[in-house]
Design an enzyme around this catalytic site. Structure first.
Site, PDB file in Angstrom:
ATOM      1  N   HIS A 437     -10.452  26.944 -22.233  1.00  0.00           N
ATOM      2  CA  HIS A 437      -9.850  25.605 -22.310  1.00  0.00           C
ATOM      3  C   HIS A 437      -8.980  25.305 -21.100  1.00  0.00           C
ATOM      4  O   HIS A 437      -7.758  25.169 -21.225  1.00  0.00           O
ATOM      5  CB  HIS A 437      -8.985  25.474 -23.564  1.00  0.00           C
ATOM      6  CG  HIS A 437      -9.687  25.804 -24.851  1.00  0.00           C
ATOM      7  ND1 HIS A 437      -9.031  26.190 -26.000  1.00  0.00           N
ATOM      8  CD2 HIS A 437     -11.001  25.784 -25.179  1.00  0.00           C
ATOM      9  CE1 HIS A 437      -9.894  26.406 -26.974  1.00  0.00           C
ATOM     10  NE2 HIS A 437     -11.109  26.182 -26.500  1.00  0.00           N
TER      11      HIS A 437
HETATM   12  C1  LIG Z   1     -17.624  28.853 -24.840  1.00  0.00           C
HETATM   13  C2  LIG Z   1     -16.694  27.686 -25.084  1.00  0.00           C
HETATM   14  C3  LIG Z   1     -16.324  27.362 -26.383  1.00  0.00           C
HETATM   15  C4  LIG Z   1     -15.473  26.279 -26.613  1.00  0.00           C
HETATM   16  N1  LIG Z   1     -15.179  25.925 -27.895  1.00  0.00           N
HETATM   17  C5  LIG Z   1     -14.441  24.816 -28.137  1.00  0.00           C
HETATM   18  C6  LIG Z   1     -14.254  24.362 -29.467  1.00  0.00           C
HETATM   19  O1  LIG Z   1     -14.755  24.944 -30.415  1.00  0.00           O
HETATM   20  N2  LIG Z   1     -13.499  23.249 -29.653  1.00  0.00           N
HETATM   21  C7  LIG Z   1     -12.908  22.576 -28.611  1.00  0.00           C
HETATM   22  O2  LIG Z   1     -12.174  21.613 -28.855  1.00  0.00           O
HETATM   23  N3  LIG Z   1     -13.102  22.980 -27.351  1.00  0.00           N
HETATM   24  C8  LIG Z   1     -13.885  24.052 -27.089  1.00  0.00           C
HETATM   25  N4  LIG Z   1     -14.151  24.410 -25.800  1.00  0.00           N
HETATM   26  C9  LIG Z   1     -13.589  23.585 -24.708  1.00  0.00           C
HETATM   27  C10 LIG Z   1     -14.146  22.165 -24.649  1.00  0.00           C
HETATM   28  O3  LIG Z   1     -15.545  22.154 -24.780  1.00  0.00           O
HETATM   29  C11 LIG Z   1     -13.690  21.550 -23.326  1.00  0.00           C
HETATM   30  O4  LIG Z   1     -12.280  21.575 -23.316  1.00  0.00           O
HETATM   31  C12 LIG Z   1     -14.149  20.127 -23.127  1.00  0.00           C
HETATM   32  O5  LIG Z   1     -15.540  20.013 -23.195  1.00  0.00           O
HETATM   33  C13 LIG Z   1     -13.649  19.666 -21.756  1.00  0.00           C
HETATM   34  O6  LIG Z   1     -14.010  18.323 -21.592  1.00  0.00           O
HETATM   35  P1  LIG Z   1     -13.933  17.695 -20.134  1.00  0.00           P
HETATM   36  O7  LIG Z   1     -14.433  16.306 -20.224  1.00  0.00           O
HETATM   37  O8  LIG Z   1     -12.574  17.942 -19.589  1.00  0.00           O
HETATM   38  O9  LIG Z   1     -14.933  18.583 -19.234  1.00  0.00           O
HETATM   39  P2  LIG Z   1     -16.417  19.075 -19.506  1.00  0.00           P
HETATM   40  O10 LIG Z   1     -16.793  18.925 -20.927  1.00  0.00           O
HETATM   41  O11 LIG Z   1     -16.492  20.418 -18.888  1.00  0.00           O
HETATM   42  O12 LIG Z   1     -17.301  18.031 -18.671  1.00  0.00           O
HETATM   43  C14 LIG Z   1     -17.236  17.967 -17.267  1.00  0.00           C
HETATM   44  C15 LIG Z   1     -18.605  17.595 -16.741  1.00  0.00           C
HETATM   45  O13 LIG Z   1     -18.475  17.143 -15.393  1.00  0.00           O
HETATM   46  C16 LIG Z   1     -19.573  17.598 -14.636  1.00  0.00           C
HETATM   47  N5  LIG Z   1     -19.158  17.595 -13.228  1.00  0.00           N
HETATM   48  C17 LIG Z   1     -18.216  18.360 -12.644  1.00  0.00           C
HETATM   49  N6  LIG Z   1     -18.099  18.037 -11.336  1.00  0.00           N
HETATM   50  C18 LIG Z   1     -19.005  17.040 -11.100  1.00  0.00           C
HETATM   51  C19 LIG Z   1     -19.346  16.283  -9.945  1.00  0.00           C
HETATM   52  N7  LIG Z   1     -18.741  16.474  -8.770  1.00  0.00           N
HETATM   53  N8  LIG Z   1     -20.326  15.347 -10.057  1.00  0.00           N
HETATM   54  C20 LIG Z   1     -20.965  15.114 -11.252  1.00  0.00           C
HETATM   55  N9  LIG Z   1     -20.661  15.821 -12.387  1.00  0.00           N
HETATM   56  C21 LIG Z   1     -19.687  16.757 -12.307  1.00  0.00           C
HETATM   57  C22 LIG Z   1     -19.821  18.988 -15.206  1.00  0.00           C
HETATM   58  O14 LIG Z   1     -21.134  19.410 -14.914  1.00  0.00           O
HETATM   59  C23 LIG Z   1     -19.573  18.769 -16.686  1.00  0.00           C
HETATM   60  O15 LIG Z   1     -20.757  18.430 -17.354  1.00  0.00           O
HETATM   61  C24 LIG Z   1     -14.966  25.517 -25.519  1.00  0.00           C
HETATM   62  C25 LIG Z   1     -15.326  25.859 -24.225  1.00  0.00           C
HETATM   63  C26 LIG Z   1     -16.184  26.930 -23.993  1.00  0.00           C
HETATM   64  C27 LIG Z   1     -16.547  27.283 -22.583  1.00  0.00           C
END
Ligand SMILES: Cc1cc2nc3c(=O)[nH]c(=O)nc-3n(C[C@H](O)[C@H](O)[C@H](O)COP(=O)(O)OP(=O)(O)OC[C@H]3O[C@@H](n4cnc5c(N)ncnc54)[C@H](O)[C@@H]3O)c2cc1C
Ligand code: SF4
Length: 505
Positions: A437
């Site tokens: 996270h």
């Molecule tokens: C194994 C695992 C289990 C987890 N379990 C849970 C859970 O049970 N419950 C929970 O609440 N959270 C959980 N999490 C964490 C949760 O999934 C994340 O905190 C959340 O998805 C983050 O959201 P975000 O929008 O910040 O980033 P992300 O969901 O990581 O999305 C970011 C996206 O941006 C894309 N990206 C990055 N840079 C670029 C670029 N330059 N150009 C185009 N695209 C780009 C990436 O490819 C990615 O798809 C878990 C994480 C992991 C790894």
């Protein structure tokens, strides 16, 4: 429309009302909300549009296809901590465990006290939690789906007078197939590519996969769009693209959003971009029983115990397929072989710490940031306490042996062995951790001198440039973050809808 960039022409050039970068918990709700209001939305996602059912339940294949750097990303520091991230349509939500918590009110109150957040009240977030929970079908895990793994821990916790309960999860017809972290092959887990993204697409949003944003275009401190590269099947740059838009939303997650801003030398007057990284470090405790547990049957993360949450220690279920678990056990050679021979008799539970330690993301080479993070003594002590409690729970549940994630401490087989945790001073470097996270690297706040975005998530420095992802949380959240990310993203989207005229949309 959801389209892979390989189907688009070279030097693609388009314009939109908003360009969103990233399709995870932050980007997807933003795309949906703005498309619903009739905005012309283009969302760019660096990963591909994968179908986990095609990956044949092969965890290594899933990691290669849907994890950034095949799951090998890790922090630099003591200890070094693996920090997996999703690289696929739907972002990290596709590979997460499906656990859903709202932002704790106490944590939100601390943010308000320290950082102002003058535009947002907790009451504003409640309908946004409700909206997201409805969209992604959040419900309590049924006890019978928890499997013996979670049920054993629940039994031990009950005997010790602790108060565990099944977790809230975003699923429809979950079969307990047990491999949520490698993409749900049953399409039961309701990650972003199953709800917000197709809904946004039906409302007219254009979602382009294999599209990496590299440059944020600005003019007179105002956002004007994004440039980047369309990628080929080997994830190499194929051709350039440009999207013009008066609103740019970065939702690349708490590692890649600050990296993109740092690469562009942008929105960093506070010098806080990339700093204040929290990761919720986590440790695994493995217990061996006399009888088969078959821990892969059931929801891996289905149960939790939060009696010590006030001290920053949460217990949540986990289990892993054998190929991955063998790397996580504190043993090598013949000893590891012996443990793995008893795979059927193993159970596992995780300890997640609300970290006071903080790290930093800086620019590295070849589209890879460097992530520095050192665990402090306070958080180390939380792990020692957490390991002791988890071991006591397992002993109460009848485990014959417990493997702890601390170098130098051998198996624990009875209460007396718990003294081993106090006989030596356990240092950060002794712990074997992972983290899931990342957050905090573009923190929100009212003061432009010590925060990157304001409380409607617009950068203090660049008009029309927003951050909607885990980067914006000012401190370690203490609970799994996906619901908080969705709610704040919807909050920023609502701000944009109300203030549309400011952005020439
Ligand atoms: C194994 C695992 C289990 C987890 N379990 C849970 C859970 O049970 N419950 C929970 O609440 N959270 C959980 N999490 C964490 C949760 O999934 C994340 O905190 C959340 O998805 C983050 O959201 P975000 O929008 O910040 O980033 P992300 O969901 O990581 O999305 C970011 C996206 O941006 C894309 N990206 C990055 N840079 C670029 C670029 N330059 N150009 C185009 N695209 C780009 C990436 O490819 C990615 O798809 C878990 C994480 C992991 C790894
Ligand atoms: S337990 Fe299995 S069916 Fe349920 S969400 Fe996870 S992978 Fe899908």
């Amino acid at each position: 429309m959801i389209i892979d960039s390989q189907e688009l022409e070279e030097n693609y050039h388009a314009s939109a009302d908003v360009v969103i970068v990233g399709s995870g918990a932050g980007g997807a709700p933003m795309a949906y909300k703005l498309a619903q209001a009739g905005w012309k939305v283009i969302l760019l996602e660096e990963g591909r549009n994968n179908n986990p059912a095609d990956l044949n339940r092969n965890s290594w294949e899933a990691m290669k296809e849907m994890y950034r750097d095949s799951g090998m990303l890790a922090t630099l520091g003591t200890p070094s901590i693996p920090l997996p991230l999703g690289l696929t349509l739907g972002g990290t939500t596709v590979i997460n465990s499906g656990t859903c918590f709202r932002t704790p009110e106490k944590v939100f109150a601390e943010w308000k006290e320290k950082f102002g957040l003058s535009e947002v009240q907790y009451a504003d977030l409640i309908p946004l939690f409700e909206e997201s929970e409805k969209m992604i079908h959040v419900q309590e895990a049924p006890y019978e789906l928890l499997g013996t793994n979670n049920q054993m821990f629940a039994e031990g916790a009950r005997k010790l007078g602790l108060h565990g309960r099944p977790l809230m999860r975003n699923v429809i017809n979950c079969k307990g197939a047990g491999i949520c972290a490698f993409g749900c092959p049953e399409h039961a887990k309701q990650s972003m590519e199953r709800n917000f993204l197709p809904a946004a697409s039906e409302l007219g949003a254009t979602i382009i996969t294999s599209a990496r944003a590299e440059k944020i275009i600005t003019q007179k401190k105002t956002a004007k769009g994004v440039e980047g590269s369309f990628l080929d099947a080997k994830r190499k740059r194929r051709t350039k693209f440009r999207i013009d838009a008066p609103v740019v939303v970065l939702s690349c997650g708490a590692i890649y959003t600050p990296y993109l801003l740092l690469n562009n030398g942008m929105a960093n007057c506070s010098r806080q971009v990339g700093r204040n990284l929290h990761i919720h470090p986590a440790a695994k405790v493995i217990a061996m029983f006399d009888e088969a547990i078959d821990a892969w049957n059931g929801v891996p993360q289905g149960y939790y115990v939060d009696d010590y949450a006030g001290e920053g220690i949460m217990f949540e279920g986990f289990f892993l397929p054998p190929a991955i678990l063998s790397f996580a056990l504190p043993a090598m050679g013949m000893k590891l072989k012996k443990y793995m021979a008893d795979y059927r008799k193993m159970a596992g539970f995780g300890i997640m710490v609300t970290d006071t330690s903080h790290g930093r993301v800086i620019k590295g080479l070849n589209h890879s940031p460097l992530i520095f993070y050192n665990l402090n003594e306070t958080d180390t002590a939380k792990f020692v306490k957490g390991v002791e409690i988890a071991a006591r729970v397992y002993l109460a549940a009848g485990a014959n042996k417990i493997l702890v994630p601390i170098h130098g401490i051998d198996e624990i087989t009875c209460e007396a062995d718990l003294q081993k945790l106090h006989d030596v001073k356990i240092k950060p470097g002794h712990l074997e951790l992972s983290a899931f996270h990342p957050m905090g690297t573009c923190r929100m706040g009212d003061d432009a001198k010590n925060s990157v975005v304001n409380s409607h998530l617009e950068t203090h420095d660049v008009k029309g440039l927003f951050v909607a992802d885990a980067s914006v949380f000012p401190s370690s959240l203490g609970v799994n973050p996906q619901m908080s990310i969705m709610a704040f993203s919807l909050f920023a989207a609502n701000y944009l809808l109300k203030n549309k005229s400011q952005y020439s949309v």
